[in-house]
Motif scaffolding. Sequence first.
Motif, PDB file in Angstrom:
ATOM      1  N   GLY A 177     -10.467   7.123   5.169  1.00 24.50           N
ATOM      2  CA  GLY A 177      -9.521   6.285   5.901  1.00 24.50           C
ATOM      3  C   GLY A 177      -9.024   5.085   5.131  1.00 24.50           C
ATOM      4  N   SER A 178      -9.729   4.712   4.084  1.00 24.66           N
ATOM      5  CA  SER A 178      -9.327   3.575   3.255  1.00 24.66           C
ATOM      6  C   SER A 178     -10.172   3.553   1.988  1.00 24.66           C
ATOM      7  CB  SER A 178      -9.518   2.253   4.011  1.00 24.66           C
ATOM      8  OG  SER A 178     -10.889   2.044   4.293  1.00 24.66           O
ATOM      9  N   GLY A 179      -9.754   2.736   1.028  1.00 19.58           N
ATOM     10  CA  GLY A 179     -10.534   2.574  -0.193  1.00 19.58           C
ATOM     11  C   GLY A 179     -10.348   3.696  -1.196  1.00 19.58           C
ATOM     12  N   ALA A 180     -11.295   3.799  -2.133  1.00 14.21           N
ATOM     13  CA  ALA A 180     -11.199   4.737  -3.246  1.00 14.21           C
ATOM     14  C   ALA A 180     -11.127   6.189  -2.781  1.00 14.21           C
ATOM     15  CB  ALA A 180     -12.390   4.551  -4.187  1.00 14.21           C
ATOM     16  N   VAL A 181     -10.236   6.932  -3.399  1.00 15.99           N
ATOM     17  CA  VAL A 181     -10.089   8.356  -3.077  1.00 15.99           C
ATOM     18  C   VAL A 181     -11.193   9.162  -3.756  1.00 15.99           C
ATOM     19  CG1 VAL A 181      -8.604  10.380  -3.338  1.00 15.99           C
ATOM     20  CG2 VAL A 181      -7.605   8.160  -2.725  1.00 15.99           C
ATOM     21  N   PHE A 182     -11.527   8.785  -4.992  1.00 18.09           N
ATOM     22  CA  PHE A 182     -12.549   9.512  -5.749  1.00 18.09           C
ATOM     23  C   PHE A 182     -13.877   8.757  -5.635  1.00 18.09           C
ATOM     24  CE2 PHE A 182      -8.514  10.504  -7.880  1.00 18.09           C
ATOM     25  CZ  PHE A 182      -8.498  11.885  -7.699  1.00 18.09           C
TER      26      PHE A 182
END
Length: 285
Positions: free
Chosen positions: A191-196
């Motif tokens: 939902g938020s923040g780093a994708v990896f």
Amino acid sequence: MRNKQQQTTLTAWDLTQFKAFLREQERAEQTIEKYLHDLRALMVFLNGESLTKAALISWKENLQENYAAASVNAMLAAVNSYLSYSGRGELRVKPLRMQRDLFCRVEKELTRDEYVRLVQAAGQRGNERLALLLQTICATGIRVSELQFITLEAARSGRAEVNCKGKRRTVFLPEKLRRMLLRFAKGRGIGSGAVFCTRCGKPLDRSNIWRDMKALCESAGVQPGKVFPHNLRHLFARTYYAVEKDLSRLADLLGHTSISTTRIYTVESGGTHARQIERMGLLVT
């Protein structure tokens, strides 16, 4: 800082103090660990003997017998930094003189076709995250340590604000990559923040990324010596330069302060040059 007259040996206490100094200077953690690793190697070589110019020159000669010139210079840079910090600048040793390679070795140059095969191999293994990670690095030219700045918010805006090694820059995300990142994040419930990131939300460890990439080599038919995250950054640089021929702008995209550094990233194996010469038709008989 120890008194110059007292500084006759190199001790663990000295390294602890130097580490604190480097952190005060806001040096990158990876740089700090590299410097300390090299200084420990010097400690082992000295084996309790005094830290003198003669000893350092002897160490330099020993390094030359066991390491490539670039590695020797990197280790000397760590020691010279320590010597400047400790007030023993007169002991600094000169780096090895190196002629810049005009061409890289064929066995090290990752081609576009090989990159595509790596991405496909990751997909065939069902490792969607790795396939997307490879494409993200290669399509933006970011460092593997900067993946943490590829956030859901960045995917939505099309721009990632990278803050690395005390420098800030904007990384542009291609529209197709944006859609891929958003689709991946939605499927993973991010939902938020780093994708990896890991399931705990922490940035992926570079050693795990390296290991996962190496596991693709056999099925992708790519030599292991070509497969590491930074080579994707080199492929981005070579591809961009082949199209735009603009080193200054490429330096901005890569986050380089010196175009001399950027030139290293555009070095090819020489295959293109060889093909151009073949087409010149200057042989008469």
